[in-house]
Design a protein around this motif. Structure first.
Motif, PDB file in Angstrom:
ATOM      1  N   MET A  95       0.854  -1.193   0.000  1.00 31.71           N
ATOM      2  CA  MET A  95       0.000   0.000   0.000  1.00 31.71           C
ATOM      3  C   MET A  95       0.890   1.244   0.000  1.00 31.71           C
ATOM      4  O   MET A  95       1.785   1.367   0.831  1.00 31.71           O
ATOM      5  CB  MET A  95      -0.896  -0.010   1.264  1.00 31.71           C
ATOM      6  N   SER A  96       0.651   2.152  -0.938  1.00 30.59           N
ATOM      7  CA  SER A  96       1.505   3.330  -1.060  1.00 30.59           C
ATOM      8  C   SER A  96       0.752   4.580  -0.610  1.00 30.59           C
ATOM      9  O   SER A  96      -0.469   4.603  -0.558  1.00 30.59           O
ATOM     10  CB  SER A  96       1.953   3.487  -2.523  1.00 30.59           C
ATOM     11  N   MET A  97       1.522   5.629  -0.263  1.00 36.60           N
ATOM     12  CA  MET A  97       0.957   6.879   0.229  1.00 36.60           C
ATOM     13  C   MET A  97       0.855   7.884  -0.924  1.00 36.60           C
ATOM     14  O   MET A  97       1.785   8.031  -1.704  1.00 36.60           O
ATOM     15  CB  MET A  97       1.822   7.455   1.356  1.00 36.60           C
ATOM     16  N   HIS A  98      -0.271   8.589  -0.976  1.00 40.95           N
ATOM     17  CA  HIS A  98      -0.491   9.565  -2.045  1.00 40.95           C
ATOM     18  C   HIS A  98      -1.184  10.808  -1.492  1.00 40.95           C
ATOM     19  O   HIS A  98      -1.829  10.749  -0.447  1.00 40.95           O
ATOM     20  CB  HIS A  98      -1.384   8.966  -3.149  1.00 40.95           C
ATOM     21  N   SER A  99      -1.038  11.924  -2.212  1.00 41.42           N
ATOM     22  CA  SER A  99      -1.801  13.133  -1.877  1.00 41.42           C
ATOM     23  C   SER A  99      -2.997  13.207  -2.820  1.00 41.42           C
ATOM     24  O   SER A  99      -2.881  12.921  -4.014  1.00 41.42           O
ATOM     25  CB  SER A  99      -0.933  14.387  -2.027  1.00 41.42           C
ATOM     26  N   VAL A 100      -4.141  13.544  -2.264  1.00 46.10           N
ATOM     27  CA  VAL A 100      -5.383  13.597  -3.040  1.00 46.10           C
ATOM     28  C   VAL A 100      -6.013  14.970  -2.866  1.00 46.10           C
ATOM     29  O   VAL A 100      -6.137  15.465  -1.747  1.00 46.10           O
ATOM     30  CB  VAL A 100      -6.363  12.507  -2.550  1.00 46.10           C
ATOM     31  N   SER A 101      -6.398  15.558  -3.987  1.00 43.21           N
ATOM     32  CA  SER A 101      -7.049  16.866  -3.962  1.00 43.21           C
ATOM     33  C   SER A 101      -8.477  16.728  -4.482  1.00 43.21           C
ATOM     34  O   SER A 101      -8.706  16.116  -5.522  1.00 43.21           O
ATOM     35  CB  SER A 101      -6.264  17.851  -4.830  1.00 43.21           C
ATOM     36  N   LEU A 102      -9.415  17.290  -3.726  1.00 42.22           N
ATOM     37  CA  LEU A 102     -10.826  17.227  -4.097  1.00 42.22           C
ATOM     38  C   LEU A 102     -11.362  18.645  -4.253  1.00 42.22           C
ATOM     39  O   LEU A 102     -11.159  19.484  -3.376  1.00 42.22           O
ATOM     40  CB  LEU A 102     -11.635  16.512  -3.015  1.00 42.22           C
ATOM     41  N   VAL A 103     -12.032  18.905  -5.363  1.00 45.47           N
ATOM     42  CA  VAL A 103     -12.653  20.204  -5.602  1.00 45.47           C
ATOM     43  C   VAL A 103     -14.060  19.975  -6.143  1.00 45.47           C
ATOM     44  O   VAL A 103     -14.235  19.311  -7.152  1.00 45.47           O
ATOM     45  CB  VAL A 103     -11.849  21.045  -6.620  1.00 45.47           C
ATOM     46  N   PHE A 104     -15.043  20.546  -5.451  1.00 48.16           N
ATOM     47  CA  PHE A 104     -16.435  20.455  -5.906  1.00 48.16           C
ATOM     48  C   PHE A 104     -16.945  21.863  -6.179  1.00 48.16           C
ATOM     49  O   PHE A 104     -16.793  22.761  -5.352  1.00 48.16           O
ATOM     50  CB  PHE A 104     -17.305  19.790  -4.832  1.00 48.16           C
ATOM     51  N   GLU A 105     -17.523  22.053  -7.333  1.00 45.83           N
ATOM     52  CA  GLU A 105     -18.081  23.358  -7.696  1.00 45.83           C
ATOM     53  C   GLU A 105     -19.556  23.216  -8.010  1.00 45.83           C
ATOM     54  O   GLU A 105     -19.948  22.363  -8.808  1.00 45.83           O
ATOM     55  CB  GLU A 105     -17.344  23.931  -8.916  1.00 45.83           C
ATOM     56  N   GLY A 106     -20.365  24.070  -7.388  1.00 42.91           N
ATOM     57  CA  GLY A 106     -21.802  24.039  -7.651  1.00 42.91           C
ATOM     58  C   GLY A 106     -22.543  24.739  -6.534  1.00 42.91           C
ATOM     59  O   GLY A 106     -22.140  24.683  -5.375  1.00 42.91           O
ATOM     60  N   GLU A 107     -23.649  25.406  -6.890  1.00 42.51           N
ATOM     61  CA  GLU A 107     -24.444  26.153  -5.918  1.00 42.51           C
ATOM     62  C   GLU A 107     -25.427  25.206  -5.232  1.00 42.51           C
ATOM     63  O   GLU A 107     -26.623  25.233  -5.482  1.00 42.51           O
ATOM     64  CB  GLU A 107     -25.209  27.280  -6.625  1.00 42.51           C
ATOM     65  N   VAL A 108     -24.891  24.352  -4.363  1.00 39.61           N
ATOM     66  CA  VAL A 108     -25.723  23.350  -3.702  1.00 39.61           C
ATOM     67  C   VAL A 108     -25.977  23.746  -2.259  1.00 39.61           C
ATOM     68  O   VAL A 108     -25.288  24.587  -1.695  1.00 39.61           O
ATOM     69  CB  VAL A 108     -25.070  21.956  -3.755  1.00 39.61           C
TER      70      VAL A 108
END
Lengths: 315, 96
Positions: free
Chosen positions: B1-14
Protein backbone atom coordinates in the motif's frame (compact mmCIF):
# COMPACT_ATOMS: atom_id res chain seq x y z
CA UNK A 1 -22.16 51.42 19.17
CA UNK A 2 -24.81 53.02 16.97
CA UNK A 3 -22.52 56.00 16.43
CA UNK A 4 -19.72 53.70 15.34
CA UNK A 5 -22.01 51.84 12.93
CA UNK A 6 -23.28 55.05 11.37
CA UNK A 7 -19.86 56.68 11.29
CA UNK A 8 -18.30 53.68 9.63
CA UNK A 9 -21.11 53.10 7.13
CA UNK A 10 -18.84 54.51 4.44
CA UNK A 11 -16.09 52.12 5.51
CA UNK A 12 -18.43 49.17 5.14
CA UNK A 13 -19.16 50.16 1.58
CA UNK A 14 -15.48 50.94 1.02
CA UNK A 15 -14.53 47.45 2.20
CA UNK A 16 -16.70 46.11 -0.55
CA UNK A 17 -14.47 47.80 -3.08
CA UNK A 18 -11.25 46.70 -1.40
CA UNK A 19 -12.38 43.09 -1.40
CA UNK A 20 -12.81 43.19 -5.15
CA UNK A 21 -9.44 41.54 -5.70
CA UNK A 22 -10.25 38.56 -3.50
CA UNK A 23 -12.69 37.15 -6.02
CA UNK A 24 -15.75 37.02 -3.81
CA UNK A 25 -19.01 36.84 -5.70
CA UNK A 26 -22.35 38.24 -4.68
CA UNK A 27 -25.54 36.31 -4.25
CA UNK A 28 -28.89 37.37 -2.95
CA UNK A 29 -31.79 35.08 -2.17
CA UNK A 30 -35.44 35.76 -2.86
CA UNK A 31 -37.11 37.80 -0.19
CA UNK A 32 -39.90 40.19 0.70
CA UNK A 33 -39.81 43.86 -0.27
CA UNK A 34 -37.57 44.73 2.68
CA UNK A 35 -35.02 42.07 1.77
CA UNK A 36 -35.95 39.60 4.47
CA UNK A 37 -36.31 36.02 3.34
CA UNK A 38 -35.29 32.41 3.82
CA UNK A 39 -31.66 31.51 3.94
CA UNK A 40 -31.74 29.47 0.74
CA UNK A 41 -28.07 28.62 0.60
CA UNK A 42 -26.77 28.56 4.18
CA UNK A 43 -25.20 31.95 3.70
CA UNK A 44 -22.17 32.79 1.67
CA UNK A 45 -19.28 35.17 1.71
CA UNK A 46 -20.52 37.78 -0.68
CA UNK A 47 -20.66 41.35 -1.72
CA UNK A 48 -23.79 42.66 -3.32
CA UNK A 49 -25.65 45.81 -4.15
CA UNK A 50 -29.39 45.64 -3.81
CA UNK A 51 -31.72 48.13 -5.39
CA UNK A 52 -35.46 48.27 -5.23
CA UNK A 53 -38.09 50.81 -4.40
CA UNK A 54 -37.97 49.80 -0.76
CA UNK A 55 -34.29 49.24 -0.13
CA UNK A 56 -30.99 50.69 -1.32
CA UNK A 57 -28.12 48.87 0.28
CA UNK A 58 -24.68 47.38 -0.07
CA UNK A 59 -23.83 44.29 1.91
CA UNK A 60 -20.68 42.31 2.66
CA UNK A 61 -20.75 38.90 4.29
CA UNK A 62 -18.38 36.12 5.29
CA UNK A 63 -18.90 32.46 6.22
CA UNK A 64 -16.98 29.53 7.63
CA UNK A 65 -18.42 26.15 6.65
CA UNK A 66 -17.43 22.57 5.83
CA UNK A 67 -19.24 19.78 4.02
CA UNK A 68 -21.26 17.21 5.92
CA UNK A 69 -23.69 17.81 8.79
CA UNK A 70 -21.55 20.51 10.33
CA UNK A 71 -22.02 23.78 12.09
CA UNK A 72 -21.28 26.97 10.21
CA UNK A 73 -20.90 30.54 11.33
CA UNK A 74 -20.63 33.87 9.64
CA UNK A 75 -21.39 37.53 9.71
CA UNK A 76 -22.37 40.46 7.58
CA UNK A 77 -22.31 44.22 7.53
CA UNK A 78 -24.40 46.48 5.41
CA UNK A 79 -25.04 50.11 4.73
CA UNK A 80 -28.40 51.32 3.49
CA UNK A 81 -30.30 54.46 2.62
CA UNK A 82 -33.76 54.70 4.14
CA UNK A 83 -35.26 57.66 2.33
CA UNK A 84 -36.79 57.49 -1.14
CA UNK A 85 -35.07 57.96 -4.48
CA UNK A 86 -37.13 61.12 -5.02
CA UNK A 87 -35.83 62.79 -1.89
CA UNK A 88 -32.27 61.77 -2.71
CA UNK A 89 -32.58 63.37 -6.13
CA UNK A 90 -34.33 66.48 -4.84
CA UNK A 91 -32.31 67.20 -1.74
CA UNK A 92 -29.19 65.09 -2.21
CA UNK A 93 -29.49 63.95 1.37
CA UNK A 94 -29.63 60.46 2.76
CA UNK A 95 -30.97 58.93 5.91
CA UNK A 96 -28.30 56.36 6.67
CA UNK A 97 -28.78 52.96 8.21
CA UNK A 98 -26.09 50.46 9.14
CA UNK A 99 -26.50 46.85 10.16
CA UNK A 100 -24.13 44.24 11.55
CA UNK A 101 -25.06 40.58 12.00
CA UNK A 102 -23.55 37.37 13.27
CA UNK A 103 -25.05 34.00 12.52
CA UNK A 104 -24.70 30.37 13.43
CA UNK A 105 -26.28 27.37 11.79
CA UNK A 106 -26.16 23.66 11.13
CA UNK A 107 -27.14 21.50 8.19
CA UNK A 108 -28.58 18.02 8.54
CA UNK A 109 -30.97 18.42 11.47
CA UNK A 110 -33.59 15.81 10.55
CA UNK A 111 -32.31 14.83 7.10
CA UNK A 112 -28.60 14.19 6.81
CA UNK A 113 -26.45 15.40 3.94
CA UNK A 114 -25.12 11.83 3.71
CA UNK A 115 -28.61 10.37 3.31
CA UNK A 116 -29.19 9.64 -0.39
CA UNK A 117 -32.92 10.32 0.04
CA UNK A 118 -34.11 13.68 -1.28
CA UNK A 119 -34.14 16.65 1.02
CA UNK A 120 -31.87 18.49 3.36
CA UNK A 121 -32.62 20.82 6.23
CA UNK A 122 -30.80 23.33 8.34
CA UNK A 123 -31.30 25.63 11.29
CA UNK A 124 -30.10 29.21 11.28
CA UNK A 125 -29.65 31.58 14.22
CA UNK A 126 -28.97 35.27 13.79
CA UNK A 127 -27.97 38.12 16.09
CA UNK A 128 -28.07 41.63 14.70
CA UNK A 129 -27.49 45.25 15.56
CA UNK A 130 -28.90 48.14 13.55
CA UNK A 131 -28.35 51.86 13.77
CA UNK A 132 -29.98 54.62 11.81
CA UNK A 133 -30.31 58.39 11.80
CA UNK A 134 -33.37 60.31 10.65
CA UNK A 135 -34.86 63.75 11.04
CA UNK A 136 -38.29 64.17 12.57
CA UNK A 137 -40.41 67.26 11.98
CA UNK A 138 -43.26 68.42 14.18
CA UNK A 139 -44.68 71.79 13.17
CA UNK A 140 -46.68 72.02 16.41
CA UNK A 141 -43.51 72.56 18.37
CA UNK A 142 -41.65 75.82 18.94
CA UNK A 143 -39.82 76.86 15.77
CA UNK A 144 -36.36 76.01 17.09
CA UNK A 145 -37.53 72.52 18.09
CA UNK A 146 -39.57 71.62 15.02
CA UNK A 147 -36.82 69.58 13.34
CA UNK A 148 -34.95 67.09 15.49
CA UNK A 149 -32.38 64.46 14.69
CA UNK A 150 -33.17 61.00 15.95
CA UNK A 151 -30.59 58.25 16.41
CA UNK A 152 -32.04 54.76 16.59
CA UNK A 153 -30.30 51.59 17.70
CA UNK A 154 -31.92 48.21 17.79
CA UNK A 155 -30.97 44.65 18.62
CA UNK A 156 -32.53 41.67 16.89
CA UNK A 157 -32.27 37.91 17.27
CA UNK A 158 -33.96 35.13 15.36
CA UNK A 159 -33.96 31.46 14.64
CA UNK A 160 -35.35 29.62 11.65
CA UNK A 161 -35.84 26.10 10.38
CA UNK A 162 -35.30 25.62 6.67
CA UNK A 163 -35.80 22.64 4.40
CA UNK A 164 -35.18 21.78 0.78
CA UNK A 165 -37.98 19.51 -0.44
CA UNK A 166 -37.12 17.55 -3.56
CA UNK A 167 -35.32 19.73 -6.06
CA UNK A 168 -37.85 22.50 -6.38
CA UNK A 169 -39.11 23.77 -3.05
CA UNK A 170 -37.57 25.54 -0.08
CA UNK A 171 -39.64 25.97 3.06
CA UNK A 172 -38.74 28.13 6.02
CA UNK A 173 -40.34 29.26 9.24
CA UNK A 174 -38.83 31.30 11.99
CA UNK A 175 -39.35 33.49 15.02
CA UNK A 176 -37.42 36.13 16.80
CA UNK A 177 -37.20 39.44 18.59
CA UNK A 178 -36.50 42.83 17.08
CA UNK A 179 -36.30 46.33 18.47
CA UNK A 180 -37.87 48.39 15.70
CA UNK A 181 -39.17 51.84 14.88
CA UNK A 182 -42.09 52.88 12.71
CA UNK A 183 -40.20 54.97 10.15
CA UNK A 184 -41.91 52.99 7.37
CA UNK A 185 -45.27 54.32 8.56
CA UNK A 186 -44.22 57.98 8.77
CA UNK A 187 -44.62 60.46 5.94
CA UNK A 188 -41.43 61.48 4.20
CA UNK A 189 -41.37 65.25 3.67
CA UNK A 190 -39.00 67.94 2.51
CA UNK A 191 -38.43 70.64 5.08
CA UNK A 192 -37.38 73.92 3.53
CA UNK A 193 -36.04 76.83 5.51
CA UNK A 194 -35.81 80.22 3.85
CA UNK A 195 -33.67 82.92 5.30
CA UNK A 196 -34.24 86.42 3.98
CA UNK A 197 -31.92 89.34 4.37
CA UNK A 198 -32.81 92.86 3.30
CA UNK A 199 -30.31 95.50 2.32
CA UNK A 200 -31.26 98.50 4.50
CA UNK A 201 -29.87 100.93 1.97
CA UNK A 202 -31.39 99.63 -1.25
CA UNK A 203 -34.26 97.54 0.10
CA UNK A 204 -33.12 94.58 -2.00
CA UNK A 205 -33.77 91.18 -0.50
CA UNK A 206 -31.74 88.00 -0.69
CA UNK A 207 -33.19 84.62 0.06
CA UNK A 208 -31.24 81.50 0.98
CA UNK A 209 -33.12 78.23 0.94
CA UNK A 210 -31.99 74.97 2.45
CA UNK A 211 -33.88 71.73 2.12
CA UNK A 212 -33.69 68.71 4.34
CA UNK A 213 -35.42 65.34 4.20
CA UNK A 214 -37.43 64.54 7.29
CA UNK A 215 -40.24 62.32 8.53
CA UNK A 216 -43.55 63.54 9.85
CA UNK A 217 -45.88 61.65 12.12
CA UNK A 218 -45.92 59.95 15.47
CA UNK A 219 -42.50 58.29 15.81
CA UNK A 220 -42.50 55.18 17.92
CA UNK A 221 -39.98 52.55 18.96
CA UNK A 222 -41.21 49.18 20.09
CA UNK A 223 -40.27 45.63 20.88
CA UNK A 224 -41.53 43.32 18.17
CA UNK A 225 -41.78 39.56 17.86
CA UNK A 226 -41.75 38.64 14.19
CA UNK A 227 -42.91 35.25 12.98
CA UNK A 228 -41.95 34.38 9.42
CA UNK A 229 -43.11 31.84 6.89
CA UNK A 230 -41.54 31.53 3.45
CA UNK A 231 -42.09 29.15 0.56
CA UNK A 232 -39.92 29.23 -2.53
CA UNK A 233 -40.75 27.15 -5.58
CA UNK A 234 -38.76 26.65 -8.76
CA UNK A 235 -41.10 25.11 -11.34
CA UNK A 236 -39.31 22.36 -13.21
CA UNK A 237 -40.97 23.33 -16.48
CA UNK A 238 -39.50 26.83 -16.38
CA UNK A 239 -35.74 26.88 -15.94
CA UNK A 240 -35.01 30.45 -14.96
CA UNK A 241 -38.01 31.51 -12.89
CA UNK A 242 -38.78 31.08 -9.23
CA UNK A 243 -41.78 32.04 -7.14
CA UNK A 244 -41.78 32.83 -3.45
CA UNK A 245 -44.68 33.50 -1.14
CA UNK A 246 -44.27 34.81 2.37
CA UNK A 247 -46.13 35.84 5.47
CA UNK A 248 -44.91 37.87 8.40
CA UNK A 249 -46.80 38.11 11.66
CA UNK A 250 -45.31 40.91 13.71
CA UNK A 251 -46.44 41.22 17.30
CA UNK A 252 -45.79 44.73 18.51
CA UNK A 253 -46.95 45.99 21.89
CA UNK A 254 -49.79 43.47 21.81
CA UNK A 255 -50.97 44.43 18.30
CA UNK A 256 -50.38 41.80 15.61
CA UNK A 257 -49.61 43.04 12.10
CA UNK A 258 -49.65 40.66 9.20
CA UNK A 259 -47.70 41.09 5.99
CA UNK A 260 -48.38 38.76 3.09
CA UNK A 261 -46.90 38.79 -0.35
CA UNK A 262 -45.35 37.04 -3.28
CA UNK A 263 -42.42 37.52 -5.59
CA UNK A 264 -41.44 36.37 -9.06
CA UNK A 265 -37.71 35.91 -9.50
CA UNK A 266 -35.26 35.52 -12.35
CA UNK A 267 -32.77 32.81 -11.48
CA UNK A 268 -29.24 32.39 -12.71
CA UNK A 269 -28.79 29.75 -15.39
CA UNK A 270 -27.14 26.57 -14.07
CA UNK A 271 -27.23 28.08 -10.55
CA UNK A 272 -30.92 28.50 -9.70
CA UNK A 273 -30.11 29.15 -6.02
CA UNK A 274 -29.02 32.62 -7.12
CA UNK A 275 -31.76 35.16 -7.73
CA UNK A 276 -30.62 37.91 -10.10
CA UNK A 277 -33.66 40.06 -9.51
CA UNK A 278 -37.40 40.00 -9.25
CA UNK A 279 -40.74 41.64 -8.71
CA UNK A 280 -42.25 41.55 -5.23
CA UNK A 281 -45.75 42.58 -4.20
CA UNK A 282 -46.88 42.65 -0.59
CA UNK A 283 -49.81 43.82 1.48
CA UNK A 284 -48.76 45.44 4.74
CA UNK A 285 -50.99 45.15 7.79
CA UNK A 286 -53.28 42.79 5.90
CA UNK A 287 -55.92 42.71 8.64
CA UNK A 288 -55.68 46.46 9.38
CA UNK A 289 -54.51 46.13 12.96
CA UNK A 290 -53.24 49.73 12.82
CA UNK A 291 -56.45 51.19 11.41
CA UNK A 292 -59.38 48.99 12.38
CA UNK A 293 -61.85 51.78 11.61
CA UNK A 294 -61.22 51.21 7.91
CA UNK A 295 -59.59 54.63 7.46
CA UNK A 296 -56.67 53.11 5.59
CA UNK A 297 -57.55 51.44 2.31
CA UNK A 298 -55.77 48.34 1.03
CA UNK A 299 -54.44 50.32 -1.91
CA UNK A 300 -52.27 52.38 0.42
CA UNK A 301 -50.84 49.27 2.05
CA UNK A 302 -49.84 47.46 -1.12
CA UNK A 303 -46.17 47.71 -2.02
CA UNK A 304 -44.75 46.61 -5.33
CA UNK A 305 -40.99 46.51 -5.65
CA UNK A 306 -38.66 45.77 -8.51
CA UNK A 307 -35.52 44.20 -7.10
CA UNK A 308 -32.16 44.14 -8.81
CA UNK A 309 -29.31 42.31 -7.14
CA UNK A 310 -25.89 43.25 -8.42
CA UNK A 311 -22.89 41.20 -7.31
CA UNK A 312 -20.08 43.53 -6.35
CA UNK A 313 -17.33 41.16 -7.36
CA UNK A 314 -16.95 38.54 -10.05
CA UNK A 315 -14.39 35.81 -10.46
CA UNK B 1 0.00 0.00 0.00
CA UNK B 2 1.50 3.33 -1.06
CA UNK B 3 0.96 6.88 0.23
CA UNK B 4 -0.49 9.56 -2.05
CA UNK B 5 -1.80 13.13 -1.88
CA UNK B 6 -5.38 13.60 -3.04
CA UNK B 7 -7.05 16.87 -3.96
CA UNK B 8 -10.83 17.23 -4.10
CA UNK B 9 -12.65 20.20 -5.60
CA UNK B 10 -16.44 20.45 -5.91
CA UNK B 11 -18.08 23.36 -7.70
CA UNK B 12 -21.80 24.04 -7.65
CA UNK B 13 -24.44 26.15 -5.92
CA UNK B 14 -25.72 23.35 -3.70
CA UNK B 15 -27.32 23.40 -0.25
CA UNK B 16 -25.38 20.46 1.15
CA UNK B 17 -22.43 18.27 0.25
CA UNK B 18 -21.26 14.92 1.59
CA UNK B 19 -18.03 13.28 0.47
CA UNK B 20 -16.47 9.91 1.21
CA UNK B 21 -12.97 8.86 0.17
CA UNK B 22 -12.06 5.21 0.64
CA UNK B 23 -15.26 4.73 2.61
CA UNK B 24 -14.56 7.47 5.14
CA UNK B 25 -16.25 10.85 5.30
CA UNK B 26 -14.05 13.77 4.32
CA UNK B 27 -14.97 17.36 5.12
CA UNK B 28 -14.39 19.78 2.25
CA UNK B 29 -13.95 23.43 3.09
CA UNK B 30 -16.44 25.90 1.56
CA UNK B 31 -14.71 28.95 0.08
CA UNK B 32 -17.71 31.21 0.68
CA UNK B 33 -18.69 31.32 -2.99
CA UNK B 34 -19.55 28.06 -4.74
CA UNK B 35 -16.40 25.88 -4.35
CA UNK B 36 -15.66 23.21 -1.77
CA UNK B 37 -12.04 22.01 -1.50
CA UNK B 38 -9.83 19.65 0.49
CA UNK B 39 -6.36 18.28 0.06
CA UNK B 40 -5.43 15.03 1.78
CA UNK B 41 -1.76 14.31 2.30
CA UNK B 42 -0.24 10.89 2.86
CA UNK B 43 -3.41 8.94 2.12
CA UNK B 44 -2.78 5.17 1.94
CA UNK B 45 -4.20 3.80 -1.31
CA UNK B 46 -4.00 0.30 -2.73
CA UNK B 47 -4.91 -0.15 -6.38
CA UNK B 48 -7.92 2.12 -6.73
CA UNK B 49 -9.25 5.23 -5.01
CA UNK B 50 -12.95 5.11 -4.22
CA UNK B 51 -14.90 8.39 -4.23
CA UNK B 52 -18.54 8.84 -3.24
CA UNK B 53 -20.30 12.19 -3.15
CA UNK B 54 -23.88 13.34 -2.49
CA UNK B 55 -24.88 16.91 -3.37
CA UNK B 56 -28.35 18.31 -2.70
CA UNK B 57 -29.75 21.45 -4.25
CA UNK B 58 -32.31 22.91 -6.62
CA UNK B 59 -32.87 21.02 -9.84
CA UNK B 60 -30.85 22.13 -12.89
CA UNK B 61 -27.91 23.14 -10.71
CA UNK B 62 -24.71 22.32 -12.55
CA UNK B 63 -22.03 20.60 -10.50
CA UNK B 64 -18.44 19.56 -11.20
CA UNK B 65 -16.37 17.22 -9.03
CA UNK B 66 -12.63 17.08 -9.69
CA UNK B 67 -10.27 14.54 -8.19
CA UNK B 68 -6.49 14.82 -8.48
CA UNK B 69 -3.91 12.30 -7.23
CA UNK B 70 -0.36 13.48 -6.55
CA UNK B 71 -1.19 16.74 -8.37
CA UNK B 72 -2.09 14.83 -11.53
CA UNK B 73 -5.62 14.96 -12.93
CA UNK B 74 -7.42 11.83 -11.86
CA UNK B 75 -11.10 12.18 -12.61
CA UNK B 76 -13.69 14.86 -13.37
CA UNK B 77 -17.42 14.35 -13.05
CA UNK B 78 -19.90 16.88 -14.42
CA UNK B 79 -23.63 16.56 -13.96
CA UNK B 80 -26.81 18.47 -13.22
CA UNK B 81 -29.04 18.05 -10.19
CA UNK B 82 -32.26 16.34 -11.20
CA UNK B 83 -35.86 16.78 -10.13
CA UNK B 84 -35.25 14.85 -6.90
CA UNK B 85 -32.73 17.46 -5.81
CA UNK B 86 -30.06 14.81 -5.24
CA UNK B 87 -26.90 14.32 -7.29
CA UNK B 88 -24.54 11.41 -6.67
CA UNK B 89 -21.00 11.07 -7.93
CA UNK B 90 -19.41 7.64 -7.53
CA UNK B 91 -16.18 6.46 -9.07
CA UNK B 92 -13.13 4.27 -8.56
CA UNK B 93 -9.90 5.75 -9.90
CA UNK B 94 -6.90 3.48 -10.51
CA UNK B 95 -3.79 4.67 -8.68
CA UNK B 96 -0.28 3.51 -9.53
Amino acid sequence: MNTLLIRYRVLLIGLAVLFGSSGLRGQVQSSDAKGNGPVIVPSKASGALRFNTEDKSAKLAFISKSSGDTWYFGGSGSGAIENSWASIVNSGQVSPKATAELYLGKTGVFRSSGDPSPGIDWIHFRLGLVGSKIRLVDLERAFAEQVQKKLFTGVSASGSYNRLIGGSTVFSFGAGYERANNVDELTEVEVAVETTRTDPQTGATRKVKSTKTAYQGSYLESNTLPLTLDLFVKPSAVALLGLNTFARQILSDGRPKTVIGAGLWILKEKSPAIALGGLVAQLDDAFKASSPDDSDSAGKRIKVSLVVNLPLFNR
Amino acid sequence: MSMHSVSLVFEGEVFSLYVEVEGKEVHLRFDGDHTWERKLSQLPIEGTLDLFCIAKGLSQTECVMTLSVDDHPGWTGRDTVGASGVLVFKTSVPVT
